[in-house]
Scaffold this motif. Structure first.
Motif, mmCIF file in Angstrom:
data_model
loop_
_atom_site.group_PDB
_atom_site.id
_atom_site.type_symbol
_atom_site.label_atom_id
_atom_site.label_comp_id
_atom_site.label_asym_id
_atom_site.label_seq_id
_atom_site.Cartn_x
_atom_site.Cartn_y
_atom_site.Cartn_z
ATOM 1 N N LEU A 81 -14.095 17.340 25.540
ATOM 2 C CA LEU A 81 -14.373 15.902 25.572
ATOM 3 C C LEU A 81 -13.410 15.126 24.698
ATOM 4 C CD1 LEU A 81 -18.248 16.100 25.642
ATOM 5 C CD2 LEU A 81 -16.846 14.861 27.289
ATOM 6 N N LYS A 82 -13.107 13.920 25.160
ATOM 7 C CA LYS A 82 -12.177 13.029 24.473
ATOM 8 C C LYS A 82 -12.888 11.726 24.124
ATOM 9 C CE LYS A 82 -8.433 14.763 27.428
ATOM 10 N NZ LYS A 82 -7.371 14.382 28.398
ATOM 11 N N PRO A 83 -12.395 11.008 23.145
ATOM 12 C CA PRO A 83 -13.022 9.717 22.810
ATOM 13 C C PRO A 83 -13.107 8.774 24.009
ATOM 14 C CG PRO A 83 -11.552 10.382 21.054
ATOM 15 C CD PRO A 83 -11.353 11.375 22.158
ATOM 16 N N GLU A 84 -12.138 8.853 24.900
ATOM 17 C CA GLU A 84 -12.157 7.976 26.075
ATOM 18 C C GLU A 84 -13.221 8.351 27.095
ATOM 19 O OE1 GLU A 84 -9.524 9.566 24.750
ATOM 20 O OE2 GLU A 84 -8.132 10.253 26.320
ATOM 21 N N ASP A 85 -13.906 9.460 26.891
ATOM 22 C CA ASP A 85 -15.040 9.827 27.745
ATOM 23 C C ASP A 85 -16.327 9.131 27.302
ATOM 24 O OD1 ASP A 85 -13.742 13.165 27.757
ATOM 25 O OD2 ASP A 85 -13.607 11.687 29.384
ATOM 26 N N THR A 86 -16.276 8.432 26.188
ATOM 27 C CA THR A 86 -17.457 7.734 25.687
ATOM 28 C C THR A 86 -17.898 6.663 26.677
ATOM 29 O OG1 THR A 86 -16.882 8.106 23.363
ATOM 30 C CG2 THR A 86 -18.318 6.238 23.849
ATOM 31 N N ALA A 87 -19.169 6.737 27.081
ATOM 32 C CA ALA A 87 -19.706 5.816 28.080
ATOM 33 C C ALA A 87 -21.179 6.125 28.306
ATOM 34 C CB ALA A 87 -18.946 5.938 29.393
ATOM 35 N N VAL A 88 -21.821 5.254 29.053
ATOM 36 C CA VAL A 88 -23.153 5.558 29.586
ATOM 37 C C VAL A 88 -22.945 6.224 30.940
ATOM 38 C CG1 VAL A 88 -25.326 4.630 30.404
ATOM 39 C CG2 VAL A 88 -24.249 3.659 28.361
ATOM 40 N N TYR A 89 -23.502 7.414 31.090
ATOM 41 C CA TYR A 89 -23.360 8.189 32.321
ATOM 42 C C TYR A 89 -24.645 8.071 33.146
ATOM 43 C CZ TYR A 89 -19.072 10.333 30.661
ATOM 44 O OH TYR A 89 -17.778 10.542 30.237
ATOM 45 N N SER A 90 -24.450 7.789 34.444
ATOM 46 C CA SER A 90 -25.583 7.647 35.355
ATOM 47 C C SER A 90 -25.344 8.477 36.598
ATOM 48 C CB SER A 90 -25.754 6.183 35.770
ATOM 49 O OG SER A 90 -25.921 5.328 34.659
ATOM 50 N N CYS A 91 -26.434 8.867 37.245
ATOM 51 C CA CYS A 91 -26.314 9.557 38.523
ATOM 52 C C CYS A 91 -26.898 8.657 39.616
ATOM 53 C CB CYS A 91 -26.994 10.912 38.495
ATOM 54 S SG CYS A 91 -28.719 10.925 37.974
ATOM 55 N N ALA A 92 -26.422 8.884 40.826
ATOM 56 C CA ALA A 92 -26.820 8.030 41.929
ATOM 57 C C ALA A 92 -26.711 8.792 43.243
ATOM 58 C CB ALA A 92 -25.942 6.775 41.974
ATOM 59 N N THR A 93 -27.400 8.269 44.255
ATOM 60 C CA THR A 93 -27.303 8.844 45.581
ATOM 61 C C THR A 93 -27.345 7.729 46.622
ATOM 62 O OG1 THR A 93 -28.185 10.584 47.022
ATOM 63 C CG2 THR A 93 -29.792 9.158 45.933
ATOM 64 N N GLU A 94 -26.906 8.069 47.798
ATOM 65 C CA GLU A 94 -26.901 7.123 48.907
ATOM 66 C C GLU A 94 -27.926 7.614 49.923
ATOM 67 O OE1 GLU A 94 -23.127 6.627 50.771
ATOM 68 O OE2 GLU A 94 -23.815 5.018 52.086
ATOM 69 N N ARG A 95 -28.951 6.815 50.118
ATOM 70 C CA ARG A 95 -30.064 7.188 50.987
ATOM 71 C C ARG A 95 -29.573 7.611 52.367
ATOM 72 N NH1 ARG A 95 -35.102 4.904 49.631
ATOM 73 N NH2 ARG A 95 -33.859 3.301 48.601
ATOM 74 N N GLY A 96 -29.979 8.774 52.807
ATOM 75 C CA GLY A 96 -29.670 9.218 54.155
ATOM 76 C C GLY A 96 -28.278 9.764 54.355
ATOM 77 N N VAL A 97 -27.512 9.909 53.289
ATOM 78 C CA VAL A 97 -26.133 10.405 53.418
ATOM 79 C C VAL A 97 -26.009 11.723 52.668
ATOM 80 C CG1 VAL A 97 -23.711 9.908 52.971
ATOM 81 C CG2 VAL A 97 -25.273 8.051 53.603
ATOM 82 N N PRO A 98 -25.924 12.833 53.386
ATOM 83 C CA PRO A 98 -25.942 14.134 52.710
ATOM 84 C C PRO A 98 -24.612 14.562 52.095
ATOM 85 C CG PRO A 98 -25.840 14.431 55.069
ATOM 86 C CD PRO A 98 -25.979 12.950 54.843
ATOM 87 N N GLU A 99 -23.521 13.936 52.538
ATOM 88 C CA GLU A 99 -22.220 14.358 52.044
ATOM 89 C C GLU A 99 -21.555 13.230 51.262
ATOM 90 O OE1 GLU A 99 -23.405 17.580 54.140
ATOM 91 O OE2 GLU A 99 -21.896 17.415 52.561
ATOM 92 N N CYS A 100 -20.787 13.610 50.268
ATOM 93 C CA CYS A 100 -19.986 12.615 49.537
ATOM 94 C C CYS A 100 -18.981 12.002 50.511
ATOM 95 C CB CYS A 100 -19.231 13.274 48.390
ATOM 96 S SG CYS A 100 -20.251 14.122 47.176
ATOM 97 N N ARG A 101 -18.777 10.728 50.388
ATOM 98 C CA ARG A 101 -17.762 10.076 51.212
ATOM 99 C C ARG A 101 -16.395 10.534 50.711
ATOM 100 N NH1 ARG A 101 -19.501 5.221 53.905
ATOM 101 N NH2 ARG A 101 -21.747 4.850 53.602
ATOM 102 N N SER A 102 -15.683 11.261 51.516
ATOM 103 C CA SER A 102 -14.473 11.926 51.043
ATOM 104 C C SER A 102 -13.436 10.946 50.505
ATOM 105 C CB SER A 102 -13.859 12.768 52.159
ATOM 106 O OG SER A 102 -13.550 11.951 53.266
#
Length: 128
Positions: free
Chosen positions: A85-106
């Motif tokens: 980890l680096k100082p520039e990684d400092t942040a609030v981290y959140s997780c999220a999903t897109e309803r009905g979409v099983p794959e990451c949008r490439s």
């Protein structure tokens, strides 16, 4: 339908943390999950995404080789292992999903606008 991020904290540069994104109210196995972060005064940034069916993963360039995303559908949890980890990684981290979409949008997994279910974030601070 809920997401909850946890595992943040204060760590020295070069250290490691493992974030968890726990889901409830929907079958994780059918959903992709994205991790995002937002530092003070900066826009929200896509960090990583993991697809549901084939487990394909995506990372922003600044974390490649240091962060690893994984999922445990039986535990309804997605993990983000963060090493070196680096100082520039400092942040609030959140997780999220897109309803009905099983794959990451490439070509667009990193765009927050595509995600419609968000969990509360967890603070990561990298400092000596």
């Amino acid at each position: 339908v809920q997401l909850q991020a946890s595992g943040g904290g204060l760590v020295q540069p070069g250290g490691s943390l493992r974030l968890s994104c726990t889901t409830s109210g929907f079958p994780l196995e059918h959903y992709s999950i994205g991790w995002f972060r937002q530092a003070p005064g900066k826009e929200r940034e896509g960090v990583s995404c993991i697809s549901s069916s084939d487990g394909r993963t995506y990372y922003t360039d600044s974390v490649k080789g240091r962060f690893t995303i994984s999922r445990d559908n039986a535990k309804n949890t997605v993990y983000l292992q963060m090493n070196s980890l680096k100082p520039e990684d400092t942040a609030v981290y959140s997780c999220a999903t897109e309803r009905g979409v099983p794959e990451c949008r490439s070509a667009a997994w990193y765009r927050p606008a595509h995600y419609d279910i968000w969990g509360q974030g967890t603070q990561v601070t990298v400092s000596s």
